[in-house]
Motif scaffolding. Structure first.
Motif, PDB file in Angstrom:
ATOM      1  N   SER A 238       0.862  -1.359  -0.030  1.00 30.50           N
ATOM      2  CA  SER A 238      -0.111  -0.138   0.052  1.00 30.50           C
ATOM      3  C   SER A 238       0.751   1.301  -0.072  1.00 30.50           C
ATOM      4  O   SER A 238       0.546   2.322  -0.621  1.00 30.50           O
ATOM      5  CB  SER A 238      -0.936   0.100   1.169  1.00 30.50           C
ATOM      6  OG  SER A 238      -0.159   0.038   2.504  1.00 30.50           O
TER       7      SER A 238
ATOM      8  N   ASN B 152       2.035   1.971  -3.661  1.00 33.96           N
ATOM      9  CA  ASN B 152       0.686   2.408  -4.124  1.00 33.96           C
ATOM     10  C   ASN B 152       0.618   3.820  -4.072  1.00 33.96           C
ATOM     11  O   ASN B 152       0.354   4.762  -4.788  1.00 33.96           O
ATOM     12  CB  ASN B 152      -0.445   1.509  -4.270  1.00 33.96           C
ATOM     13  CG  ASN B 152      -0.244   0.252  -4.717  1.00 33.96           C
ATOM     14  OD1 ASN B 152       0.493   0.183  -5.571  1.00 33.96           O
ATOM     15  ND2 ASN B 152      -1.056  -0.711  -3.837  1.00 33.96           N
ATOM     16  N   ILE B 153       0.887   4.434  -2.705  1.00 32.28           N
ATOM     17  CA  ILE B 153       0.441   5.517  -2.398  1.00 32.28           C
ATOM     18  C   ILE B 153       1.560   6.429  -2.847  1.00 32.28           C
ATOM     19  O   ILE B 153       1.325   7.525  -3.525  1.00 32.28           O
ATOM     20  CB  ILE B 153       0.745   5.763  -0.678  1.00 32.28           C
ATOM     21  CG1 ILE B 153      -0.493   5.096  -0.131  1.00 32.28           C
ATOM     22  CG2 ILE B 153       0.630   7.366  -0.137  1.00 32.28           C
ATOM     23  CD1 ILE B 153      -0.498   4.848   1.564  1.00 32.28           C
TER      24      ILE B 153
ATOM     25  N   HIS C 147       3.268   6.173  -5.729  1.00 28.72           N
ATOM     26  CA  HIS C 147       2.908   6.092  -7.242  1.00 28.72           C
ATOM     27  C   HIS C 147       1.872   7.317  -7.497  1.00 28.72           C
ATOM     28  O   HIS C 147       1.922   8.017  -8.229  1.00 28.72           O
ATOM     29  CB  HIS C 147       2.623   4.814  -7.796  1.00 28.72           C
ATOM     30  CG  HIS C 147       3.834   3.976  -7.968  1.00 28.72           C
ATOM     31  ND1 HIS C 147       4.879   4.287  -8.990  1.00 28.72           N
ATOM     32  CD2 HIS C 147       4.324   2.626  -7.595  1.00 28.72           C
ATOM     33  CE1 HIS C 147       5.987   3.205  -8.957  1.00 28.72           C
ATOM     34  NE2 HIS C 147       5.311   2.395  -8.140  1.00 28.72           N
ATOM     35  N   GLN C 148       1.013   7.134  -6.552  1.00 30.14           N
ATOM     36  CA  GLN C 148      -0.320   7.887  -6.600  1.00 30.14           C
ATOM     37  C   GLN C 148       0.143   9.582  -6.566  1.00 30.14           C
ATOM     38  O   GLN C 148      -0.145  10.288  -7.241  1.00 30.14           O
ATOM     39  CB  GLN C 148      -1.238   7.658  -5.515  1.00 30.14           C
ATOM     40  CG  GLN C 148      -2.118   6.120  -6.224  1.00 30.14           C
ATOM     41  CD  GLN C 148      -3.050   5.790  -4.889  1.00 30.14           C
ATOM     42  OE1 GLN C 148      -3.172   6.646  -3.994  1.00 30.14           O
ATOM     43  NE2 GLN C 148      -3.504   4.570  -5.096  1.00 30.14           N
ATOM     44  N   LEU C 149       1.048   9.691  -5.620  1.00 28.44           N
ATOM     45  CA  LEU C 149       1.560  11.124  -5.260  1.00 28.44           C
ATOM     46  C   LEU C 149       2.235  11.699  -6.426  1.00 28.44           C
ATOM     47  O   LEU C 149       2.173  12.773  -6.785  1.00 28.44           O
ATOM     48  CB  LEU C 149       2.258  10.934  -3.829  1.00 28.44           C
ATOM     49  CG  LEU C 149       1.712  10.878  -2.618  1.00 28.44           C
ATOM     50  CD1 LEU C 149       2.525  10.573  -1.303  1.00 28.44           C
ATOM     51  CD2 LEU C 149       0.582  12.100  -2.483  1.00 28.44           C
TER      52      LEU C 149
ATOM     53  N   ASP D  69       2.084  10.793  -9.670  1.00 27.46           N
ATOM     54  CA  ASP D  69       1.246  10.845 -10.629  1.00 27.46           C
ATOM     55  C   ASP D  69       0.473  12.191 -10.300  1.00 27.46           C
ATOM     56  O   ASP D  69       0.270  13.076 -11.363  1.00 27.46           O
ATOM     57  CB  ASP D  69       0.279   9.702 -10.786  1.00 27.46           C
ATOM     58  CG  ASP D  69       0.783   8.469 -11.353  1.00 27.46           C
ATOM     59  OD1 ASP D  69       2.020   8.571 -11.686  1.00 27.46           O
ATOM     60  OD2 ASP D  69       0.525   7.275 -10.953  1.00 27.46           O
ATOM     61  N   THR D  70       0.349  12.804  -9.342  1.00 29.62           N
ATOM     62  CA  THR D  70      -0.518  13.895  -8.920  1.00 29.62           C
ATOM     63  C   THR D  70       0.554  14.997  -8.872  1.00 29.62           C
ATOM     64  O   THR D  70      -0.080  16.298  -8.492  1.00 29.62           O
ATOM     65  CB  THR D  70      -1.274  13.776  -7.745  1.00 29.62           C
ATOM     66  OG1 THR D  70      -0.471  13.518  -6.593  1.00 29.62           O
ATOM     67  CG2 THR D  70      -2.332  12.619  -7.944  1.00 29.62           C
TER      68      THR D  70
END
Length: 410
Positions: free
Chosen positions: A396, A399-400, A402-404, A406-407
């Motif tokens: 997790s 994943n967090i 990678h999301q950050l 991407d944003t």
């Protein structure tokens, strides 16, 4: 900052000798290795020759290098003590002293009368702290220089005695510095009174200023604690003698031994070492001890040469347990400005969250009113994020991240 300066000096150097005259000192092996790797990588990238000695050390490693060079036989067969070994050995020494000497048994009883909650374990802890700090500050443990300071606090502990003595000498030294700069008639053995000062100056215009300095610098002595303080000095001397003997029997030495030897060697070979090290940089200067400060004070002619460069943050001082004095950085600032040097304030914080910067500023505003607040860099925001532990695992977290990214987070 030190890395950039080091690279700049290397690029300006015309010879290998000049490159090896750069000395950088920091506190941890990790910081040393990080600096070396950064410098070598940058020099390689720019095509600069790296076939020279990088003189980057911790304080302890640099002092050890000097001792091994000029006293090669002194510590042969001896092992270096780590902090745990030092504490364990000192605790044994103190326990033995307190158990076998009647005068100290009575002394402990007197201390406990002053402070009912001051049990024997706390007394041993305080003595250990007091000895280590005193040795890191005075080195030679010349307790004849110490006098009994006053305290209105009946909850007296050895730690309190030590803090008061250090504060007394800090203030007293400020007064002597003031006198040395302004008057020639005083000497180290002269016992001064307010009237003496006024008579020495013969300048009524300075009267109020001198009185203010005296009030800030003087500490009245309290007879109630003089006997306790004298016995404390005697006890510290006994601790020191037994500790040194125990170390020799076990073929051990500590880094204060190395530091004291390094100062002795520096004085003996000063011109050679000043010729060898032309550019001196020190990291984490707020954590230097008086002994470490003394070494570089001597090496740089009281910080008056134009090759001394330090980095530090008084709010990050963490080495008090090893005798560090955060006031060293203020003393250095005063000396460097007096000799025409420059103080640059780097006040922008690039790595912490806005809330944390605000918290630190608020926390230090009363404690260090003379220091400006950190500035928060809004162009590089950061956030503190909270997650429930049951939601959190390695996958997790990945994943967090990678999301950050991407944003738009770096």
């Amino acid at each position: 900052v030190l890395t950039e300066r080091y690279i700049n000096l290397v690029n300006k150097a015309a010879t290998t000798e000049e490159k090896e005259s750069i000395l950088a000192i920091t506190f941890t092996n990790k910081a040393v290795e990080e600096m070396k790797s950064r410098i070598v990588a940058r020099l390689n990238d720019s095509g600069t020759d790296t076939d020279f000695q990088l003189n980057i050390f911790t304080f302890d490693a640099f002092f050890k290098k000097l001792v091994e060079e000029y006293m090669p036989d002194k510590y042969i067969g001896f092992d270096l003590m780590d902090e745990n070994k030092i504490y364990k050995t000192l605790r044994e020494v103190i326990d033995e002293l307190l158990e076998r000497d009647d005068k100290y048994i009575d002394f402990i009883a007197s201390m406990q009368e002053l402070n009912e909650s001051y049990d024997i374990n706390a007394i041993v802890d305080d003595l250990l702290y007091l000895y280590i700090n005193s040795r890191n500050i005075h080195g030679d443990l010349d307790y004849k220089r110490l006098k009994s300071p006053a305290t209105n606090n009946s909850k007296l502990t050895y730690g309190k005695l030590f803090d008061l003595s250090r504060e007394y000498y800090s203030r007293k030294n400020k007064l002597w510095t003031y006198l040395d700069e302004n008057f020639s008639e005083v000497n180290d053995d002269y016992e001064l009174t307010v009237e003496d000062i006024i008579n020495i100056t013969k300048l009524s215009s300075l009267k109020n200023e001198i009185l203010i300095v005296l009030q800030e610098s003087s500490v009245a002595f309290d007879d109630n604690f003089s006997e306790i303080y004298d016995l404390t000095k005697e006890l510290l001397s006994d601790i020191n003698q037994n500790y040194q003997e125990k170390k020799k029997k076990m073929y051990l030495y500590d880094f204060t031994d190395i530091t004291v030897d390094a100062i002795f060697l520096l004085k003996k070979h000063l011109s050679v070492l000043q010729e060898r090290y032309k550019f001196i940089m020190i990291d984490e200067f707020q954590d230097t001890s008086p002994l470490q400060m003394e070494f570089f004070d001597i090496l740089t002619n009281s910080f008056t040469v134009n090759n001394i460069f330090v980095v530090g943050d008084i709010k990050q001082s963490i080495y008090r347990f090893r005798g560090a004095d955060y006031k060293n950085i203020k003393k250095f600032e005063a000396e460097i400005l007096k000799s025409g040097g420059l103080v640059v304030e780097l006040d922008t914080n690039y790595r912490s969250s806005k809330g944390l910067v605000k918290f630190v500023n608020n926390s230090f505003s009363d404690l260090l009113p003379g220091y400006s607040d950190m500035l928060y860099n809004k162009d590089m925001p950061s956030e503190i994020m909270y997650f429930e532990s049951n939601e959190f695992n390695t996958d997790s977290l990945a994943n967090i991240v990678h999301q950050l990214i991407d944003t738009g987070y770096s």
